[in-house]
Design an enzyme around this catalytic site. Structure first.
Site, short mmCIF file in Angstrom:
data_model
loop_
_atom_site.label_atom_id
_atom_site.label_comp_id
_atom_site.label_asym_id
_atom_site.label_seq_id
_atom_site.Cartn_x
_atom_site.Cartn_y
_atom_site.Cartn_z
N SER A 6 0.83 -1.20 0.00
CA SER A 6 0.00 0.00 0.00
C SER A 6 0.88 1.26 0.00
O SER A 6 1.75 1.41 -0.85
CB SER A 6 -0.96 -0.03 1.19
OG SER A 6 -2.01 0.88 1.01
N ASP A 119 -5.44 -3.42 -2.83
CA ASP A 119 -4.46 -3.21 -1.77
C ASP A 119 -3.90 -4.52 -1.21
O ASP A 119 -4.64 -5.42 -0.82
CB ASP A 119 -5.14 -2.43 -0.64
CG ASP A 119 -4.16 -1.81 0.34
OD1 ASP A 119 -3.16 -2.46 0.66
OD2 ASP A 119 -4.41 -0.68 0.78
#
Length: 232
Positions: A6, A119
């Protein structure tokens, strides 16, 4: 070597590409929503296209590929089709990062070679195992922790709820992770408001700097040196 997930993938790629971090810190203060936000139709899988973030990452990583970085770089994303963790180690840094930062429901999933990615934190917020598998014998992790993305229970949006629920899930997974690394740097990020907000960038930099400084004695001990410059 570096492995990011991320936002860790974004800054890890920038560091691996050799970008001056001091100048980057100054640049963060100039960013606003016009630089990072590009709205999408919710029917496309997210409310943000993510094109602006990807283009910014492309610039900051000098349009390098993972094969071209001086420091080996990896990042992780979650494959929506297979439900498996994908470890990226080849190809354009900005495409790899775009896949890793695609917060579910916020960014449109990233399409790469016919697969759709979100993510990496959905499955592995601290991808320590990737570094171990690649041969790292000392791993330093940076964990923003569950305190981030706090919200006022009297005033919160559907996105606030989604992000908070995701934080709770990821925090629980991280707590159960047996190998969190040899040194865990955990700055307080509870004051940060907004997924793409840079309003608190100076406080964020100082929080990271402070906790990293506190970790230096342990890092030196693991490396068996008195002066970190000896290892550089």
């Amino acid at each position: 070597m570096i492995c990011g997930c991320s936002v860790g993938a974004a800054f890890g790629a920038v560091y691996a590409a050799g970008t001056n971090l001091y100048l980057l810190g100054k640049y963060l203060g100039t960013l606003d929503y016009r630089t990072t936000v590009d709205m999408s139709m919710p029917t496309h899988g997210g409310i943000l296209n993510g094109d602006k973030i990807e283009e910014l990452t492309k610039i900051l990583t000098h349009n390098l590929t993972a094969e071209e970085t001086k420091i080996p770089f990896y990042c992780v994303a979650t494959d929506l089709l297979t439900g498996q963790l994908q470890v990226f180690e080849k190809g354009s840094l900005h495409r790899m990062v775009r896949a890793s930062i695609a917060v579910p429901g916020v960014f449109i999933p990233a399409e790469i070679d016919g697969h759709y990615y979100v993510d990496g934190g959905v499955l592995s917020e601290l991808p320590v195992s990737v570094l171990r598998e690649k041969g790292a014998d000392i791993v330093i992790t940076s964990d923003l922790g569950i305190k981030r993305n706090q919200f006022d229970p009297q005033h919160f949006s559907p996105i606030d709820v989604l992000r908070r629920a995701s934080d709770i899930m990821q925090g629980a997974m991280t707590q159960r992770q047996a190998d969190k690394g040899d040194v865990v740097i955990r700055p307080d990020a509870s004051f940060v408001k907004g997924l793409l907000s840079t309003a608190s960038y100076e406080e964020s930099l100082e929080a990271g700097r402070q906790t990293a400084t506190e970790a230096l004695p342990r890092i030196k001990e693991l490396l068996g040196i008195e002066d970190l410059t000896e290892a550089l």
